[in-house]
Design a protein around this motif. Sequence first.
Motif, PDB file in Angstrom:
ATOM      1  N   PHE A 192      59.184   1.958  -1.240  1.00 53.52           N
ATOM      2  CA  PHE A 192      58.188   2.891  -1.688  1.00 53.52           C
ATOM      3  C   PHE A 192      56.888   3.071  -0.754  1.00 53.52           C
ATOM      4  O   PHE A 192      56.487   4.016  -0.401  1.00 53.52           O
ATOM      5  CB  PHE A 192      57.799   2.978  -3.100  1.00 53.52           C
ATOM      6  N   SER A 193      56.637   1.658  -0.742  1.00 52.26           N
ATOM      7  CA  SER A 193      55.556   1.522   0.577  1.00 52.26           C
ATOM      8  C   SER A 193      55.551   2.051   1.642  1.00 52.26           C
ATOM      9  O   SER A 193      54.931   2.682   2.412  1.00 52.26           O
ATOM     10  CB  SER A 193      55.176  -0.017   0.601  1.00 52.26           C
ATOM     11  N   TYR A 217      56.179   6.069   1.409  1.00 58.62           N
ATOM     12  CA  TYR A 217      55.188   6.911   0.799  1.00 58.62           C
ATOM     13  C   TYR A 217      53.816   6.392   1.211  1.00 58.62           C
ATOM     14  O   TYR A 217      52.831   6.576   0.478  1.00 58.62           O
ATOM     15  CB  TYR A 217      55.281   7.205  -1.013  1.00 58.62           C
ATOM     16  N   SER A 218      53.874   5.712   2.300  1.00 58.96           N
ATOM     17  CA  SER A 218      52.324   5.285   2.641  1.00 58.96           C
ATOM     18  C   SER A 218      51.634   6.648   3.177  1.00 58.96           C
ATOM     19  O   SER A 218      52.324   7.547   3.376  1.00 58.96           O
ATOM     20  CB  SER A 218      52.780   4.398   3.848  1.00 58.96           C
ATOM     21  N   LYS A 219      50.539   6.278   3.149  1.00 60.25           N
ATOM     22  CA  LYS A 219      49.569   7.578   3.316  1.00 60.25           C
ATOM     23  C   LYS A 219      49.885   8.471   4.808  1.00 60.25           C
ATOM     24  O   LYS A 219      49.776   9.559   4.678  1.00 60.25           O
ATOM     25  CB  LYS A 219      48.041   6.955   3.329  1.00 60.25           C
ATOM     26  N   HIS A 267      53.136  10.397   3.848  1.00 60.12           N
ATOM     27  CA  HIS A 267      53.069  10.947   2.557  1.00 60.12           C
ATOM     28  C   HIS A 267      51.658  11.130   2.303  1.00 60.12           C
ATOM     29  O   HIS A 267      51.392  10.717   1.134  1.00 60.12           O
ATOM     30  CB  HIS A 267      54.066  10.150   1.724  1.00 60.12           C
ATOM     31  N   PRO A 268      50.968  12.135   2.900  1.00 61.99           N
ATOM     32  CA  PRO A 268      49.442  12.170   2.633  1.00 61.99           C
ATOM     33  C   PRO A 268      49.122  12.666   1.091  1.00 61.99           C
ATOM     34  O   PRO A 268      48.180  12.720   0.768  1.00 61.99           O
ATOM     35  CB  PRO A 268      48.658  13.002   3.640  1.00 61.99           C
ATOM     36  N   ALA A 285      49.738  13.036  -2.817  1.00 60.98           N
ATOM     37  CA  ALA A 285      50.554  12.500  -3.758  1.00 60.98           C
ATOM     38  C   ALA A 285      51.003  13.544  -4.644  1.00 60.98           C
ATOM     39  O   ALA A 285      50.413  14.388  -4.843  1.00 60.98           O
ATOM     40  CB  ALA A 285      49.814  11.402  -4.439  1.00 60.98           C
TER      41      ALA A 285
END
Lengths: 359, 252, 102, 554
Positions: free
Chosen positions: A58-59, A62-64, A67-68, A70
Motif C-alpha cells: 500500500f505504501s 498509494y504514496s502521495k 496517488h495524490p 485519497a
Amino acid sequence: MSQISPVLWQFLSKWLTHFALFPPEASKIAPQLDALYFFILLVSLVGLTIVVLLLVGFSVLYSKERHPVAEQIEGSTLLETTWTIIPLGLFLIMFVWGALIYFRVFTPPANAMNIYVVGKQWMWKAEHPGGQHDINALHIPTGQPIQVTLISQDVFHSFSIPAFRVKREAIPGRYTTVWFEATRTGTYHLFCTQYCGTGHSAMIGDVVVMTPDDYKKWLQGSTSGHSLAQDGERLFASLSCNACHNARPDARGPSLANVYGSKLTLSNGQQVTVDEAYLRQAILNPSEHVTQGYLPIMPTYQGQISEEGVIDLVEYIKHLDSDYRVQQTTNTTTLLPESEGKAAQAGGNSAAAPGKVNP
Amino acid sequence: MSDSTAIAHGAAAGTHHEHPPYLRHHFESVDQQTDASNFAMWLFLLTEVMFFGGLFTVYMIYRNWYYPAFSAASHQLDVMLGGINTVILITSSFTMALAVWCAETRKKSGLVAMLVVTFLLGVVFLGIKGHEYKEKWDKHHFPGASYSVQAFVNPASDPLQVNAQGKPLAPLAPDMAARTEMYFCLYFAMTGMHALHMLIGMGILIFMIFRARAGAYTEGHSAYVNYFGLYWHFVDIVWLFLFPLLYLINRH
Amino acid sequence: MSEPNHNERHITSPTVYFAVYVALLAGVGLTILASYHNLGIFNPILALAISIAQAGLVVLFTMHLKDSSKATVLSVGCALFILMILFGMVFMDYYSRAWGSW
Amino acid sequence: MSATIISLPDQSTARIPKRNYLTQENGILSWLLTQDHKRIGLLYLMSITMFFFIGGALAGLIRLELLTPQSDLLAADTYNKVFTMHGIIMIFFFLVPSVPAVLGNFFLPMMIGAKDLALPKMNLASWYFYMAGGILALWAMITGGVDTGWTFTTPLSTHYVNTNVVTTGLAIFIAGFSSIFTGLNFIVTIHKMRAPGMTWFRLPLFVWSNYAAAVLMVLGTPVLATALILVVLERVVGIGIFDPTKGGDPLLFQHLFWFYSHPAVYIMILPGMGVISEVVSTFSRKRVFGYTAVAFSSVAIAVFGFFVWAHHMFIMGISSYAALVFSLLTMLVAVPSAIKIFNWAFTLYKGSITFETPMLYAFGFMGLFTIGGMTGVFLGTTGTDIHLTETYFVVAHFHFVMVGGMLMAFLAGIHFWWPKMTGRMYPEKISQLAALITYIGFNLTFFPQFILGTLGMPRRYAAYPAEFQVLNVFSTAGATVLGVGYLLPMLYLTWSIKYGKIAGDNPWQATGLEWQTQSPPLTENFAEMPVMDHEAYDYEWLERQKEKEVASVG
C-alpha cells in the motif's frame, strides 16, 4: 581477517561453532511440543508476511506521488469479519493443541519412576528412591518415564530442562509434579528459571542422561547404603508415629498399610485419593486431613521435619504394604533389610484394621 | 473555526451570563459541573470497592480453607459490641443523609448539628473499635511473634469460646489452631483499613463543620456535602459486609 | 445555561432516609438473629443476602443512585461485574485445585 | 467513495501567536501550581523523560553485564537490584503514565472540544503523587535498592530478602494514586465534557483507546494496592497471609498482583494504539478503516484484559482446569489486537501516503507489535508456554510489545503533536534518521533474545552458560544503537523548542479538533466553544473548511 581484528575473528568462529536456533530434542515430549511450536511459528510468519506485504504494498501503490487523491472508504464488514474469524479459528486450534501438550506434560504415566527434587536457595537436591542424592544434577536413564516430585524449602523456584521442554515451579509448601522420558544420552542444562534471590543464576546444574546399564552402575556407585524408605522408617520410629498408626484394634490413628493409592473418606465427608501430596499435607496439617472415624488429635509436624525428612516419610508410607512393618518398627529398633520385609508381607497378615473412634 | 484566533480575546474576557462563584472556568454550566464531580466521586468509590474487593478475595479463600479456625476465632469477637457499632455506623449514615438534606434545603444550624452528630458517632465507633483492638492485643491475638493459640487449643480456659448455649466449644487441633492467626491477620487488615477510611472521613468532617459554621454549603451549592455523604455511606456499606463476615461465623 | 433552581430538583425527603434507616436496623437485627440459628449452609448465604440488600438500599436511596445519570449506574454495574470476575476466577482456581492434576 | 486532495499550507507566513498557554503566566510557581491540563502534560513529559533515561541507563548496565557469561561487571546481587529497578521504573514510572499522562492529558480535552479535564486540581495532584512515588522509588534505589524483581513474588519479597521492599512497595502504592486520578479524570471528562455535536462515534480513536485504558486504571490499580499493602504489612507487622509456614498461599499474591499487572500491559499499550490510529489516518489522508471496529476492539481489549491474568501462572501451581480457562480467554483477547493491525493496514489502502517521522514510527509500531503480539500467542498457548515461559523469550516478547510497540507509539505521538505543543517543527531529516536507527537498534537488541529464549536461557540471570554469549553480544550491540536512537530525539526536540521552524496551526492537515486551534493553544484551548458538525477523520470537511477560508479571504 584474523590480522584485522583478533577479537572479531574469535567472535565469528565462536558464532559459527555454537550457532543454534533450537535446543536439542532429548525427550519424548520434545518433538511433540516442537511441532506445536513450529505450527505457531508458521502461522506467525505467514501473518507477519501478510501484514508487511500490505504495509509495503500500500505504501508503494498509494504514496502521495502515485496517488495524490485519497479515496474515502468507510470500511468493509466482509473483510473485517474475515480477519476476525480466521485469527480466532487459528488461535483456537493452538489452544486445543497446546492444552493437549499441557495435559501430557503434567500427567505422569503409571509406570513412572519417582524422583524427589527439593529446591532451596540456591541449589537443587534430587533424591532417588534408592537413597542416592544428586546436588545440582540429575542422573536418569533413557527409555524410562521419570516423574519428578518437586518441593521448595523457601521461595518459588522453577525446575527447567530446556532440552526436555519441561518446566515446573517448585512451590514452598506443596508438591508439584512433572514427568519426562529421556530419549538421548548426554548432558543437558538444568536451570532455575523463577527468580529466587541473589544466587538465582548460580542455581543451575546438569541433567545426565545415561543408558539404563550405565544408570544402574551409577546407582550402585553412589548409593548411600539405605533407601529413602528406610530412612523414613527410622524417622517414623523416632517420631513415634507408630504409637498411634499401628494396626491394633484400639489404635488412635488409622493404619497406614496400603494407604497409598487408596481412596479415603475424610471426617468432613470429602473423598480423596492418597498420593504424595496428600501424605505430605496429612503430616504437616493433620487436622484438615482426618480420616473418617478418627479424632483430630495428631500433632502437626510443621517446622519439625525438613522437606527431606517429609520425603523420607512419604516414601516409607508409600512402600508400606502391610501393618507388619509397623509392628516391626514398634518392636525392634534394628532395620529390617528390604527383602525380609517383603517376605514377611507375603506371609499374610495384611488386613488393615477397620477404623475406630477412640473412646 | 478557522477564524478562531480572531475572537480569542472576546471569549477570554468572560462574557458569561450568570456565573456563580463556585462555577469553575472550564465548565459550561453548574449542572455540568455537578454532574461531572458527582460522577467522579462515584468512580472514586468504585476504586475503593475494588480495593476492598482484593481483601474480600483473600478472606474468601482462607475462610474456605480454614473454616474451623475462622469459626473458632470469630467467637473471640463480641457480637454485642459489633452490633452496637453497626447500629452506630448506620445511625451516623442516617445523620449524614440528614446533613445532606439540611444543606440542600439551606438549613445552616441543622447542617452543623448533623455534621457534629455524625462526627461524634464516628468517635464512638472508633472508641469501641479501639477497645476491641486493645482486648485482642492483651490476649495476644494480634498476629506476630507473640501470637497465642491458648484460647483455641484449650477453650475451657477462655470464657469467650462458648457456643450460643454457653457450652465451651470443641478444642481445635494444634495445626488448625495456628490458622486462627490468619483470621486475625484478616480481621486487623480489614477492620484496620475500614477504620483508616473512617479516620480520613472524620478529618474531612472537622473541616466541613468549620466551613459550615462559617455559612458554606447552605448558600445554594451543597454539592460538597453530598460528595462527602457518598463517601461516608460507602464506608458504612463496607462495614455492613465486614460485620457478618467477621463477627457472625457459626454462632449457633 | 444554568438553571437557577436546579438544586431543588433531586432532594430526597428525610422520610426516605428514615425508612432506609429503619430497614437497615431491621436488617442488622435479622442478621444477628439468623446467625444464632443453625441453618447449615444457608447461614452465610442469608447473612450475605441481607448485607447485599442493605447495601442496595443505601446505594439506591441514601446515595441517590436511583436518580443518578445513566453513566453512573453503568459504571457501578461495570465495577461490580469486574469485582465478580476477581472473586469468581480466583475462586475457580482454588476450587478446582482440589480436583487434582486432571 | 469520494476523493480528497490535501495540500500542505504555506508555512512561511505562519508565526507563533503572542497569547498561548506557555506565555499566559510566567515563573516557576505558575508551572508548579498550574491547573492547565497542557502544562501538567508538559510537567509529566519532563518527569517521565527523566525516569526513562534513568531506567534506560539501568538497562544499559544490564546489557553490559550480559556481554560476558560471567557475572563480572556487576556482582549478582547488584545485577538483581539493577534489573528490578529497571523494571519498576520503566513500568510504573514510564510506560503506565507515558501516553495517557503526557499526550492524553494534553490532547484528550482538546480532541473532545473541552476547555480542560473535568477535575484540574486532581490532575495536578496526580502529578504530585507521581513525583512523590518516583522520588521515593529513587530514594529506595539509592539507599540500598531492592532485589525482588518488579513482580515482588512472595515469599521472596516478604521473607527472604533484606532490601527496601517496603519503601519501594509504598512508592508504587503512591504512584498508583496518580494513575487512578488520571484514569478517573479521563472517564469523567469523556462522559461529561464533550463539545456539542461530539457524539461517542465522532470521538477520535485516541480518545476511545484512552477511555478503555482509563477504565483499566480505575478498576485494576486498587487491587495492586491491596496486594502491595498486604506485602508491606507482612514485612512490617508479620501477618502471614502469603506465608506458607503460617498456612498462607504465596500464589494468592500473584493472583492479586496479576489481576492488576496483566490489565496494566493494556493500560500501557492501548493509548499507544490510539496514537497509531491518529497518525496512520492523518498521513494517509483517509478515515480509519472500520472506525467502529477499531473503537470497539479497544473496549474489548479492556474488558477481556481482566479475564486472562492467570496466564502468567500456568506452571506456577494454579489448577490445570483454571489454566485451560485462562488460556482460552487469552486467545480471545488476541483477536481484537489482530483486528486493529489489519484495520490500520487497510487504512493505507487507496490513501495518499506521505512518510513523515510520526508515520515512520507508526510503521515501526505495526511491524514490531505484530511480532510482539504473535509471540504472545506462543506464551498464551499452555503447551508452548511450558517451554518458553520464564526465559528470554518472555523478555523479548514484552519488549517487542512495550518498547517496540508502546515506545514507538509514544515517539510517534510526540513527533506528531510536537508542533501543536510547542508551535515549532523539529528537523525532519534527522528525526527520520532517528526513527530508522531506533528501528534497527531495536530489532538487533531484542530479536536475538527470542532465539536465546527458545534455547532455554532463563531470564534474570547475572551469569549464563558460555554458549549463549554470541547472541547476547548481538543484543548488547543493538542496545548501543538503540541508545543513540533514543538520545537523538531528546537532543533535536530540545533544540527545536528555540530554533525550530514555526509550524502553524495545522501542519499535517489533520482533522482532529486539536488541530483547528492555534499552536501553541490558548489556555482555554479554543477561542470559542467548538461545535462538532462532522464525523471523525472527515478530510472532506477539512477541505471544505479551507475552501471557505480562501473564499472569505478572497
